[in-house]
Design an enzyme around this catalytic site. Structure first.
Site, short mmCIF file in Angstrom:
data_model
loop_
_atom_site.label_atom_id
_atom_site.label_comp_id
_atom_site.label_asym_id
_atom_site.label_seq_id
_atom_site.Cartn_x
_atom_site.Cartn_y
_atom_site.Cartn_z
N GLY A 251 0.81 -1.21 0.00
CA GLY A 251 0.00 0.00 0.00
C GLY A 251 0.84 1.26 0.00
O GLY A 251 0.57 2.21 -0.74
N GLU B 230 11.51 3.10 5.34
CA GLU B 230 11.29 1.69 5.65
C GLU B 230 12.46 1.18 6.46
O GLU B 230 13.62 1.32 6.07
CB GLU B 230 11.14 0.87 4.37
N CYS C 178 3.71 -8.93 2.80
CA CYS C 178 3.31 -9.79 1.68
C CYS C 178 4.51 -10.36 0.95
O CYS C 178 4.61 -11.56 0.71
CB CYS C 178 2.42 -9.01 0.72
N CYS D 14 2.29 -13.42 1.80
CA CYS D 14 1.68 -14.05 0.63
C CYS D 14 2.66 -14.75 -0.31
O CYS D 14 2.47 -15.90 -0.69
CB CYS D 14 0.91 -13.02 -0.19
N LYS E 23 4.87 -17.66 1.25
CA LYS E 23 3.92 -18.68 1.68
C LYS E 23 3.41 -19.48 0.48
O LYS E 23 3.35 -20.71 0.52
CB LYS E 23 2.74 -18.03 2.40
N ALA F 24 11.11 5.47 11.15
CA ALA F 24 10.56 6.83 11.17
C ALA F 24 9.63 7.02 12.36
O ALA F 24 8.88 6.12 12.73
CB ALA F 24 9.80 7.10 9.87
N GLY G 125 -6.45 -20.53 14.71
CA GLY G 125 -7.60 -20.99 13.94
C GLY G 125 -7.90 -20.15 12.73
O GLY G 125 -8.95 -20.30 12.11
N TYR H 65 -6.55 -18.29 8.85
CA TYR H 65 -6.04 -18.85 7.60
C TYR H 65 -4.53 -19.09 7.64
O TYR H 65 -4.02 -20.03 7.01
CB TYR H 65 -6.42 -17.96 6.41
N ILE H 66 -3.79 -18.27 8.40
CA ILE H 66 -2.34 -18.47 8.47
C ILE H 66 -2.02 -19.81 9.13
O ILE H 66 -1.17 -20.58 8.66
CB ILE H 66 -1.67 -17.31 9.22
N GLU I 267 -3.00 -22.67 6.70
CA GLU I 267 -2.08 -22.76 5.57
C GLU I 267 -0.75 -23.38 5.97
O GLU I 267 -0.22 -24.25 5.28
CB GLU I 267 -1.87 -21.37 4.97
N HIS J 239 -15.72 -28.14 -20.38
CA HIS J 239 -15.74 -29.55 -19.97
C HIS J 239 -14.49 -30.27 -20.46
O HIS J 239 -14.05 -30.04 -21.58
CB HIS J 239 -16.99 -30.22 -20.54
N GLU K 15 -16.92 -25.91 -14.18
CA GLU K 15 -18.20 -25.95 -14.88
C GLU K 15 -19.36 -26.24 -13.94
O GLU K 15 -20.52 -25.95 -14.25
CB GLU K 15 -18.17 -26.97 -16.01
#
Length: 450
Positions: A16, A35, A43, A48, A51, A115, A175, A177-178, A181, A436, A441
């Site tokens: 971001g 930074e 990420c 992300c 991972k 910073a 519990g 998603y991390i 995964e 198919h 589908e």
């Protein structure tokens, strides 16, 4: 008019922050980014991207197993963790360089250091104080481990990407998603994996059918799940750690990993020197246009605690860019945001869960479900099942929820998200000719509500 050094000072070079900095600079603003760690934020470095690389690596064990049914005769396979880890590190370094080039080519000044906001228009980094017309906080989040006896002995997802070696057994606590995964990752890489969660069922907030289906499928893969279970104490033992559980039992493991959520990274930012307000969980309070209670300070991404996804932070950055460069306040539409869990099998969703849909629309719903054995499993010898679900508002025929558990779920749901964003109805789905043979589908051939 005040004499500012920069038009925009961005604290945090994650997805971001970098997007906002680049776009603002390209539109003529003087922009500085600070930074303290690696470019790309969570990420790119500990989220992300690495991972997903680990998910790819861990899925080969299942591919090798299935290959025999298709005629492949494979010898003994052996996994080498340092090769994966080091190749991953090189890829992340490459991406760090790309982010640096993007900033440089856009005319953004990059400052390496922590910073601190020292006033509504002042930021200090490396001993220098910058006079800033506007300040953007885009520092993201950091893993949270609750405090209890021995909690300092646990690792987090950040640490998991840089392990010296893999343990024979790991306990993962969480519990979300991390946790789910990483349970799939370590299990696929040959580690005996125990997943502990204090609640009765993991993935709170996701669709109930998705949660139950993933429980069944993950257990089939070999992950040992312990619900309504928590760790009270961790102690060191000769070959690792012993976790004392709340049921009086204990588990010994080479590593104990906590994936119990993330907290906004605001410590040491100096927000107390401004009128910026934070919630009890540390997230920064902003209005619809990402402005804090301090008019000159804005915030986007995970640090504001809305939807903590990389594409969302980027979208928020683009909306803020429009405001800062044109004066037009721009909000973000948070409806129908697709999301994926890179579990094994994958899961992905867009729109409302069934519980959310019933809360908003009562009985004005038709629910379509399908669960079937994946075609690949028929020769591969497995019993993994694909699950698909459509939630339709009956009075309008609009599809308001779409969920899937199965191979390539994220890839498939991305297309469903486009359709739903465009207002697709169940009649539109029914009129679409399927490809198919594919699992996808099924989404256009489900005819009878369950």
């Amino acid at each position: 008019m005040a004499n500012y050094d920069v038009d925009l000072f961005v604290i945090g070079a994650g997805s971001g922050g970098v997007r906002t900095a680049r776009m603002c600079a390209q539109r003529g603003l003087r922009v500085v980014v600070a930074e303290a760690q690696h470019l790309g934020g969570t990420c790119v470095n500990v989220g992300c991207v690495p991972k997903k690389l680990f998910v790819y690596a861990s899925s080969f064990a299942e591919e090798f197993r299935a290959a025999k049914g298709f005629g492949w005769q494979l010898g003994e396979s052996e996994f080498d963790w340092p090769t994966l880890r080091d190749n991953k590190n090189r890829e992340i370094e490459r991406l760090n360089g790309i982010y640096g080039n993007l900033l440089d080519n856009s005319g953004v000044e990059l400052v390496t250091g922590w910073a601190k906001v020292v006033g509504p228009h002042e930021v200090e980094v490396n001993g220098r104080v910058y006079q800033c017309k506007n300040i953007l906080i885009a520092t993201g989040g950091t893993p949270f481990v609750p405090s209890f006896p021995g909690s300092e002995l646990a690792i987090t997802s950040n640490d998991a990407f840089y392990l010296e070696s893999l343990p024979e057994r790991i306990v993962i606590v969480g519990g979300g998603y991390i946790a789910v995964e990483f349970a799939g990752i370590f299990n696929g890489l040959g580690v005996e994996t125990h997943l502990l969660y204090r609640g009765p069922l993991f993935l709170r907030g996701f669709d109930e059918d998705v949660r139950n289906t993933l429980k069944e499928e993950i257990e089939k893969q070999g992950v040992k799940i312990h619900f309504s279970t928590d760790i009270e104490k961790i102690e060191t033992i000769e070959n690792g750690y012993s976790a004392l559980l709340n049921n009086g039992e204990s588990i010994e493991a080479g590593l104990i990993m906590y994936a119990t959520g993330r907290r906004p990274l605001i410590d040491g930012l100096g927000l107390e020197n401004t009128a910026v307000e934070c919630r009890d969980n540390g997230s920064i309070v902003v209005d619809d246009y990402f402005q804090t209670a301090e008019p000159s300070i804005f915030a986007i991404g995970d640090v504001i605690g809305r939807v903590e996804l990389t594409p969302v932070a980027i979208t928020e950055g683009m909306a803020l860019t429009k405001r800062l460069t044109t004066g037009t306040p721009t909000a973000v539409d948070y409806s129908n945001i697709p999301t994926a869990i890179f579990s094994q099998p994958n899961s992905a969703s867009v729109g409302l869960t069934e519980a959310q849909a019933r809360e908003q629309h009562g009985d004005d719903l038709s629910i379509y479900r399908s669960r079937f054995r994946a075609m690949k499993e028929t020769l591969g010898g497995g019993d993994g099942k694909v699950f698909m679900k459509l939630i339709v508002q009956r009075s309008t025929d609009r599809v308001i929820g779409c969920h899937m558990v199965g191979e390539s779920a994220g890839e498939i749901i991305q297309g469903m998200a486009v359709a739903m964003k465009a207002g697709a109805t169940k009649a539109d789905f029914d009129a679409t000719i399927g490809i198919h043979p594919t699992a996808a589908e099924e989404f256009v051939t489900m005819r009878e509500p369950s």
